[in-house]
Design a protein around this motif. Structure first.
Motif, PDB file in Angstrom:
ATOM      1  N   MET A   1       0.817  -1.165   0.223  1.00  0.00           N
ATOM      2  CA  MET A   1       0.072  -0.190   0.085  1.00  0.00           C
ATOM      3  C   MET A   1       0.799   1.309  -0.177  1.00  0.00           C
ATOM      4  O   MET A   1       0.369   2.323  -0.636  1.00  0.00           O
ATOM      5  N   ASP A   2       2.080   1.182   0.482  1.00  0.00           N
ATOM      6  CA  ASP A   2       2.876   2.248   0.645  1.00  0.00           C
ATOM      7  C   ASP A   2       3.523   2.838  -0.639  1.00  0.00           C
ATOM      8  O   ASP A   2       4.053   3.911  -0.982  1.00  0.00           O
ATOM      9  N   LEU A   3       3.514   1.818  -1.706  1.00  0.00           N
ATOM     10  CA  LEU A   3       3.995   2.281  -3.076  1.00  0.00           C
ATOM     11  C   LEU A   3       3.059   3.454  -3.543  1.00  0.00           C
ATOM     12  O   LEU A   3       3.419   4.063  -4.424  1.00  0.00           O
ATOM     13  N   PHE A   4       1.530   3.454  -3.210  1.00  0.00           N
ATOM     14  CA  PHE A   4       0.604   4.459  -3.758  1.00  0.00           C
ATOM     15  C   PHE A   4       0.876   5.729  -3.315  1.00  0.00           C
ATOM     16  O   PHE A   4       0.514   5.814  -1.876  1.00  0.00           O
ATOM     17  N   THR A   5       1.651   6.558  -3.743  1.00  0.00           N
ATOM     18  CA  THR A   5       1.622   8.096  -3.136  1.00  0.00           C
ATOM     19  C   THR A   5       1.188   9.181  -4.210  1.00  0.00           C
ATOM     20  O   THR A   5       0.866   8.849  -5.121  1.00  0.00           O
ATOM     21  N   PRO A   6       1.132  10.294  -3.738  1.00  0.00           N
ATOM     22  CA  PRO A   6       0.729  11.473  -4.575  1.00  0.00           C
ATOM     23  C   PRO A   6       1.524  11.674  -5.940  1.00  0.00           C
ATOM     24  O   PRO A   6       1.086  11.904  -6.766  1.00  0.00           O
ATOM     25  N   ASP A   7       2.837  11.390  -5.702  1.00  0.00           N
ATOM     26  CA  ASP A   7       3.729  11.353  -6.682  1.00  0.00           C
ATOM     27  C   ASP A   7       3.806  10.355  -7.651  1.00  0.00           C
ATOM     28  O   ASP A   7       3.850  10.555  -8.778  1.00  0.00           O
ATOM     29  N   ARG A   8       3.056   9.186  -7.211  1.00  0.00           N
ATOM     30  CA  ARG A   8       3.024   7.907  -8.225  1.00  0.00           C
ATOM     31  C   ARG A   8       1.769   7.230  -7.823  1.00  0.00           C
ATOM     32  O   ARG A   8       1.798   6.396  -6.929  1.00  0.00           O
ATOM     33  N   PRO A   9       0.637   7.718  -8.204  1.00  0.00           N
ATOM     34  CA  PRO A   9      -0.560   7.142  -7.704  1.00  0.00           C
ATOM     35  C   PRO A   9      -1.042   5.816  -8.327  1.00  0.00           C
ATOM     36  O   PRO A   9      -1.769   5.142  -7.761  1.00  0.00           O
ATOM     37  N   GLU A  10      -0.359   5.632  -9.686  1.00  0.00           N
ATOM     38  CA  GLU A  10      -0.906   4.321 -10.418  1.00  0.00           C
ATOM     39  C   GLU A  10       0.671   3.373 -10.438  1.00  0.00           C
ATOM     40  O   GLU A  10       1.601   3.728 -10.797  1.00  0.00           O
ATOM     41  N   TRP A  11      -0.034   2.190 -10.313  1.00  0.00           N
ATOM     42  CA  TRP A  11       1.189   1.074 -10.502  1.00  0.00           C
ATOM     43  C   TRP A  11       0.864  -0.291 -11.402  1.00  0.00           C
ATOM     44  O   TRP A  11      -0.576  -0.578 -11.176  1.00  0.00           O
ATOM     45  N   THR A  12       1.862  -0.855 -11.943  1.00  0.00           N
ATOM     46  CA  THR A  12       1.449  -2.222 -12.601  1.00  0.00           C
ATOM     47  C   THR A  12       2.335  -3.188 -11.495  1.00  0.00           C
ATOM     48  O   THR A  12       2.829  -2.946 -10.766  1.00  0.00           O
ATOM     49  N   VAL A  13       1.821  -4.475 -11.945  1.00  0.00           N
ATOM     50  CA  VAL A  13       2.501  -5.453 -11.203  1.00  0.00           C
ATOM     51  C   VAL A  13       3.829  -5.516 -11.428  1.00  0.00           C
ATOM     52  O   VAL A  13       4.849  -5.816 -10.490  1.00  0.00           O
ATOM     53  N   GLU A  14       4.340  -5.445 -12.673  1.00  0.00           N
ATOM     54  CA  GLU A  14       5.598  -5.315 -13.232  1.00  0.00           C
ATOM     55  C   GLU A  14       6.441  -4.381 -12.442  1.00  0.00           C
ATOM     56  O   GLU A  14       7.570  -4.572 -11.814  1.00  0.00           O
ATOM     57  N   ALA A  15       6.044  -3.137 -12.388  1.00  0.00           N
ATOM     58  CA  ALA A  15       6.829  -1.893 -11.685  1.00  0.00           C
ATOM     59  C   ALA A  15       6.768  -2.287 -10.306  1.00  0.00           C
ATOM     60  O   ALA A  15       7.898  -1.970  -9.486  1.00  0.00           O
ATOM     61  N   ALA A  16       5.899  -2.852  -9.645  1.00  0.00           N
ATOM     62  CA  ALA A  16       5.874  -2.987  -8.183  1.00  0.00           C
ATOM     63  C   ALA A  16       6.786  -4.031  -7.630  1.00  0.00           C
ATOM     64  O   ALA A  16       7.516  -4.038  -6.734  1.00  0.00           O
ATOM     65  N   CYS A  17       7.067  -5.124  -8.758  1.00  0.00           N
ATOM     66  CA  CYS A  17       7.969  -6.185  -8.435  1.00  0.00           C
ATOM     67  C   CYS A  17       9.388  -5.544  -8.520  1.00  0.00           C
ATOM     68  O   CYS A  17      10.358  -5.794  -7.449  1.00  0.00           O
ATOM     69  N   LEU A  18       9.663  -4.693  -9.379  1.00  0.00           N
ATOM     70  CA  LEU A  18      11.120  -3.861  -9.271  1.00  0.00           C
ATOM     71  C   LEU A  18      11.111  -2.943  -8.066  1.00  0.00           C
ATOM     72  O   LEU A  18      12.181  -3.031  -7.344  1.00  0.00           O
ATOM     73  N   ALA A  19      10.289  -2.448  -7.627  1.00  0.00           N
ATOM     74  CA  ALA A  19      10.229  -1.677  -6.327  1.00  0.00           C
ATOM     75  C   ALA A  19      10.244  -2.374  -5.159  1.00  0.00           C
ATOM     76  O   ALA A  19      11.163  -1.972  -4.186  1.00  0.00           O
ATOM     77  N   LEU A  20       9.526  -3.454  -5.098  1.00  0.00           N
ATOM     78  CA  LEU A  20       9.706  -4.217  -3.766  1.00  0.00           C
ATOM     79  C   LEU A  20      10.498  -5.488  -3.843  1.00  0.00           C
ATOM     80  O   LEU A  20      11.104  -6.138  -2.764  1.00  0.00           O
ATOM     81  N   GLY A  21      11.069  -5.779  -4.894  1.00  0.00           N
ATOM     82  CA  GLY A  21      12.294  -6.731  -4.871  1.00  0.00           C
ATOM     83  C   GLY A  21      11.655  -8.064  -4.890  1.00  0.00           C
ATOM     84  O   GLY A  21      12.251  -9.184  -4.267  1.00  0.00           O
TER      85      GLY A  21
END
Length: 238
Positions: A1-21
């Motif tokens: 849930m912390d991925l979703f920020t005002p600066d980056r409100p939209e995510w894909t699974v692929e992008a979340a994989c990279l961010a979360l490892g």
């Protein structure tokens, strides 16, 4: 849930994989669970935003939290007490930050949103809303929180001095800090067991007329914080 920020409100699974490892299968499982709970939703195929479930839980919070339920008479009184535009709000410590949980804005034109706008994460050792709570907490616990924030020893000495002053007068006040052009006042919401449930805060425009109100406004905040904490006990038992 912390991925979703005002600066980056939209995510894909692929992008979340990279961010979360994490692996794609793991993140997809997270997203599927969060989607089922309504906490995120897909506005376009494969792209996710925060979902309507958050609004549902926000409504539940407002109607069930004893402190927020006890706030209405206090907000009504303070928002009309001085005849000037103001914002009355309740803050709580959230993780390593301070966050406004509930607010009432009155007057025209309204005060602009500042560091302590509802839902915005504010620094833990910055401004009256934070210091009014910290000043009445156990000093060793506050010191540990300060060290965790990587604060300098010299800064800690200044924080201790400010907390002593706040304890002596019962409330915290600042002019133009951290929001330029704003007077901020805050008083702790004390629990019967000595704990701090939050902070009752008031923001006014920084004018000569409003500066003259600081003493009365501070006393009013302390008085209303005490009454509000007492009312919250009633709601806690209902």
């Amino acid at each position: 849930m912390d991925l979703f920020t005002p600066d980056r409100p939209e995510w894909t699974v692929e992008a979340a994989c990279l961010a979360l490892g994490q692996s794609e299968s793991t993140v997809y499982r997270y997203f599927r669970s969060l989607t089922s709970a309504g906490l995120i939703f897909s506005i376009r195929p494969g792209r996710y935003l925060l979902g309507p479930g958050i609004v549902h839980y926000d409504r539940q919070l407002r109607s069930s939290d004893p402190l927020l339920r006890a706030a209405e008479p206090t907000f009504a009184k303070l928002s009309h007490a001085y005849g000037v535009p103001s914002t009355v709000f309740i803050c709580r410590i959230y993780r390593d930050h301070v966050m406004a949980m509930h607010e009432h804005r009155s007057g025209a034109p309204p005060l602009p949103e500042g560091v302590f706008a509802r839902g915005r994460l504010a620094p833990l050792f910055c401004g009256p809303p934070a210091l009014a709570m910290l000043a009445f907490m156990e000093v060793r616990a506050v010191r540990a929180m300060f060290q965790k924030s990587a604060g300098e020893d010299a800064d800690w000495l200044e924080i201790k001095r400010r907390m002593r002053t706040i304890r002596a007068v019962g409330y915290a006040v600042s002019l133009d800090d951290p929001d330029p052009g704003v007077i901020l006042l805050a008083a702790p919401l004390k629990q019967q067991d000595g704990g701090i449930a939050g902070g009752l805060c008031l923001a006014l425009a920084h004018t000569a007329e409003n500066t003259a109100l600081i003493g009365q406004a501070g006393e009013d905040l302390v008085d209303e914080a005490s009454k509000m904490a007492e009312r919250s006990l009633i709601f806690s038992n209902t």
